[in-house]
Design an enzyme around this catalytic site. Sequence first.
Site, mmCIF file in Angstrom:
data_model
loop_
_atom_site.group_PDB
_atom_site.id
_atom_site.type_symbol
_atom_site.label_atom_id
_atom_site.label_comp_id
_atom_site.label_asym_id
_atom_site.label_seq_id
_atom_site.Cartn_x
_atom_site.Cartn_y
_atom_site.Cartn_z
ATOM 1 N N ASP A 497 27.942 41.978 41.030
ATOM 2 C CA ASP A 497 29.417 42.296 40.623
ATOM 3 C C ASP A 497 30.104 41.307 40.727
ATOM 4 O O ASP A 497 29.759 40.233 41.552
ATOM 5 C CB ASP A 497 29.726 43.573 41.307
ATOM 6 C CG ASP A 497 30.763 44.140 40.755
ATOM 7 O OD1 ASP A 497 31.359 43.936 39.631
ATOM 8 O OD2 ASP A 497 31.777 45.050 41.623
ATOM 9 N N GLU A 500 32.868 37.039 37.412
ATOM 10 C CA GLU A 500 33.477 36.534 36.201
ATOM 11 C C GLU A 500 33.845 35.049 36.463
ATOM 12 O O GLU A 500 34.262 34.503 35.589
ATOM 13 C CB GLU A 500 34.925 37.133 36.008
ATOM 14 C CG GLU A 500 34.666 38.631 35.487
ATOM 15 C CD GLU A 500 33.873 39.411 36.471
ATOM 16 O OE1 GLU A 500 34.334 39.683 37.642
ATOM 17 O OE2 GLU A 500 33.266 40.396 36.068
ATOM 18 N N ASP A 666 34.404 48.637 34.421
ATOM 19 C CA ASP A 666 35.496 49.653 35.165
ATOM 20 C C ASP A 666 36.196 50.455 34.227
ATOM 21 O O ASP A 666 37.409 50.225 33.804
ATOM 22 C CB ASP A 666 36.529 48.969 35.970
ATOM 23 C CG ASP A 666 35.649 48.301 37.204
ATOM 24 O OD1 ASP A 666 34.468 48.455 37.311
ATOM 25 O OD2 ASP A 666 36.433 47.513 37.779
#
Length: 992
Positions: A497, A500, A666
Site C-alpha cells: 500500500d 505512489e 479507495d
Amino acid sequence: MARSMLQAVSTAVFGLSAISLPLANAAAVSSTATSARSQYTLPASVQYAENVIPNINDPQAVDAQSVCPGYKATNVQNSTFGLTATLSLAGTPCNLYGTDIDTLNLTVQYQTADRLSVNIVPTYVDSSNYTQYLVRDSLLAKPALDEGVSETSKFHDLSFSWSNDPTFAFTVQRRSTGDVLFTTEGSKLIFENQFLEFTSPLPDDYNIYGLGEHIHEFRLGNNFTATIFPADIANPIDYNIYGSHPFYLETRYFEVDPKTGNTSITTGNATDPSKKYESYSHGVYLRNTHAHEVLLRPNRITWRTLGGSIDLYFYAGPTQPAVTKALLKSNDALPAMQQYYTLGYQQCRWGYKGWSDVEDVASNFSKFEIPLETLWVDIDYLGQLRDFQTDPNTWSIEEGEKFLSSLHSKGQHFVPIIDSAIYIPNPDNASDAYAPFDRGNEVGAFLKNPDGSLYIGAVWPGFTVFPDWLSEGAQTWWVDEITAFHEKVSFDGIWIDMSEISSFCAGSCGSGNLHLQPVHPPFALPGEPGAVVYDYPEGFNITNATEAASASSGAASQSSAASVSATTPASTPIYRPTVTPGVRDVNHPAYVINNGQGDIANKAISPNATHIDGTQEYEMHNVWGYQILNATHNALLNIFPEKRPFIIGRSTFFGSGRWAGHWGGDNYSKWGSMYMSISQALSFSLFGIPMFGVDTCGFLGNSDEELCNRWMQLSAFFPFYRNHNTLSTIPQEPYRWGSVIESTKTAMKIRYPLLPYMYTLLHLAHSTGSTVLRALSWEFPNDPLLANVDTQLLLGPSILVIPVLEPQVSTVQGVFPGIAEGEKWYDWYTQTPVSATAGKNETIDAPLGHIPVYVRGGSVLPQQEYALTTRDARNTPYSLITALSAKGTAKGELYVDDGESVKPNATLFVEYAAENNTLTAVPQGAYVEPQPLANITVLGVPSAPLAGVTFNGVKLPSSSVAYNGTSHVLSVTGLKNYTAAGAWAHKWTLKW
Ligand SMILES: *[C@@H]1O[C@H](CO)[C@@H](O)[C@H](O)[C@H]1NC(C)=O
Ligand SMILES: *[C@@H]1O[C@H](CO)[C@@H](O)[C@H](O)[C@H]1NC(C)=O
C-alpha cells in the site's frame, strides 16, 4: 487502505516551499485525544507546497504550438528495418515550458510484422547529470527489433512516412485500409528538457480506451485529460490515481459496402441495423516514466510529458486481442500466474483490533457457511503502525502463530498489509528503537535529499524514510526484512500500500523535526473527532429512513463545527512557475499538470528526492510502485522458492502485472463506485493486470444491505474477490445481513463451480496475453453499438454478466451481443435460450439477490463443485456444461496443474469440441487429475436422443440420461464409473 483526506485539491493552498518546511516554527503542533501516549499532530499546512493552476485550466497558459519552432529533418537514411534522421530546431527556441533541445535523433523501426517504433531522443545526453532521462532497459523492458523478420516494412500493416513541410512531421498509416492512425502533420514537435508535445488528429467521436489509472467511463470520450502521475487520492472521478499506464487502444468501425466489400469509416458509433460493419483496433504505447498528460479533445489527441524522450510503439492489431497480446509480450508484461487459492473469497477491513477479531470473523464465515479463503489485515496489526512488527498486546506473535496454523490447517490463508514507508526513530528517545530502519540505513537503502541527507516525509507511523529501489542495498534489505517477518507471522501473500509513493507532507518535513516522533498524521483518522463517518449509499434514506435521518443530522452538526475552524487554503495566491533557459527546475516545472492533489509535491514525496544514481523522483515517481512490486516479488520467492508470489499492489506501471495484481483503491460505499468497477477492471485487462478487483461493498463511508447485496454478486465474477472497508464504519462482512448471506451464496455457487474455467483463463492470460474480464466490444468487434458498453462484462469468452448498478430497482437493462450474427445466449439459471432482439436493450428481471448471468452458445465450461474453500472445491468431481451454438457446435478448454508451483513439473490441458451430436475431450500433458467426471449437461439439444447416449461407445443406462423437451436440456449423470481414473485421464467421446 490508506485514505486520502483530501478531496480533489486543485484548490490547494499554503505558500510553503516543498524543499524546506518551517515545521518547527509552525508550532501548531497539538496533541490528539485518541492516542494513549501524547502525540504531536502535524499541522495541516505540511500537506501543501504551492497553490498552482493546471495548465489546461489556466487562461494565461500559452499554447506551445503557437510559439515554438518545430524541427527539420536532415541526414535521413534508410536502414534495413526503417530509417534514421537528425532533427534540428527549425527556428528560435521558444523555451516555453523548458529549454528547447537543438538536435534530436529520430530512429524508426519496423520491429515485427505488427509493431512499429518511433524513437526521438536528444542527440547529446549527459548521462552524468540526467538532465534528460532516458528510461533504462534494466528498469523497464523495451520492445526489441525482431531481426529474424527481414525488412518487415514490406510486409508490415503499418507504414511510416514523414515530411519537412513546413516542419518535421510523421504519419503512421494502416496499409490494408489506407487509414491514417496517427499523424503530426499540421502540428509541430515540441522537445524541451521539461516539456514534450506531439499531437494527432483523430476521427469524429473516436473510441479510445486505456490511459490509466483513472476512475472514468471505459470508453474515454473526447473531453478528458488523462493525467498520468500516481497519486494517493480517494478515487476522484477523472483525476489521476495510483498507477501509470501510458497506453491506449483505439477501435475504428467501418461500414462495409455489401456489393463491393469495400469499407469506409463510420462517423461515430451511430449504426443502422440494415448495414454491416467491421472494426480495426490498434494500440499506442509511450514508454516514458515522467509525469504526463494525454489530452483527448474533439478530433484530436495530444501527448505532453514533463521530460524524457518520445519512445512510441504502434501495434497494428487489427483486433483488441491481437493488440493486447503483442503489447504484453513485447514488453515482457505477460501477467503473473496466480496460485489457485487466490481465486477464493477474501475478507478484509481496517479496524480489526486483534487476532481475536479476525478469529471471530473466520468463525462467523464458517457458522454461516459462506466460503472464506483468505483473511486480510490492514495497518491495525502493525505495532505502532511500523512495518515488520506487530502490536504485542492484541496481535502477539504467539497468538498469531496459533491462529494462523489453525487457519492454514483448514485450507485458508492470510495476507497482511505492508506499507511503503519506513519509520525513522526519534534520536532523543533511546526506547524508540526501530531496527528495520537501522538495518536499511546502514546499507544506504533510503532516498536522499539533494544535499545527501535522508529524505524524511510522513506517513502512518509518523516521519518516515522511503526505500530507493535503485540501490542494491534496498533490494536485499527489503527481501531480508520480509523474510525475517515471515518467521514471526506466517503469511501467504503480501498487500503493498501507499506506493505512489505517498507522503502526508510536502517536502522533507521530518528534517530537523525527529525529536517530535512519533507524530500523528496532519488530519483526523476516520472516527476521530471531526471525522465521524455519517455517509451511506444512495437509497439508504428509503430503506433505513430513521437511521438515515439521524446520520444526516450528525453529518450536519459535524460539518458546521468544522467550518468554524477550517482554514481556507484556496485563498493563497496562485504560484505560476517560470522558465530560466538552461536551468532544470524539478520542483517547479513550468508546465503544471492537472494533478488531483495540486502541486506535484503534495501528498507525495517531492520531485527532488534523490536516488543513489543521481536520478530524482521527478523522472522516477511513476515507477516507484512498479519497483516495490518487483522487490516484494523477490522477497516472496525467497520465502517460498517454489510458489507463485501472491501480491496485490496499489501503484502499478505498465508491466507490473508480471509480479502482482491490483485492487481498485479507495472507492466509496456508493452505487457509482460499483458501476465504475467494471470500467476499472476492463482497463486493467488492457494493462495486463487480470488479477483485479475492488473493495466490495465499498471502502469509504458506511455500506448498506442493498448495495452490499448487489456488490457481493457482481464482484464474484472478478478474479480478485475481496470485501474491505475503512476504520470506524459499520461492519460489512457478507454475514452481517440476512439477504446478503443469501445473495453471496447464490453468486458463489456460480463462481466456485466456474473456478476451473477462471483458472484456465488466468493461465491463458499468463501464457498468451489474452484477457480474463472482457468488454463486449472485444468479443463482438463488428457491432459499433457495443463500443460504449461498460455496464455489463464478459468473464472470458463465455460468461455474460448484466448486474444491477442502481438502488431500488428490480429490473436491469441489458444488451445481448452478437444476436444479429446468430449468437445464442442461455440463461445460467434456467439453462434455456434467451429471446432477445439484436441491438436492443432488453429489460431483464433482477430482484434483489438475483444477478443475471448468461452462457454463450458454443461454449464448453468445465466445472467442479461449490465448497467453502478452493482446496475442498478442487477435491470434488468435475462436470461439464456444453451450451450449443445455433449450429449445434461448442468448444472449450481446461488447464490444470498443482495450483501453486512457479514451474509445475506437470500440467494438463484439455480441449473440448462438440458437433454433430458428439462431444469429445482431448487431454494433453502429464499432470494427473484424480477427480472423476460426474455429469455432462448439454444445452440447446433440439430433440430427444432417440438412439440413446453413448460414452466412449458404451451405451449409458436410461437412468443416467434425462432429456427435457421443454427446456431442450440433455442431462447425463453417473459418469464417475467410466472415469474413475480421472475425468481427463484419457480422450473420451459422448454421443447423443
Ligand atoms: C528511402 O526509402 C524510401 C521508401 O522506400 C524512398 O522513397 C527513399 O528514396 C529512400 N531514401 C534514400 C536516401 O535512399
Ligand atoms: C544520436 O546519433 C548520433 C549519431 O549517430 C550518435 O553519436 C549519438 O550517440 C546518438 N545519441 C543518442 C542519445 O543515442
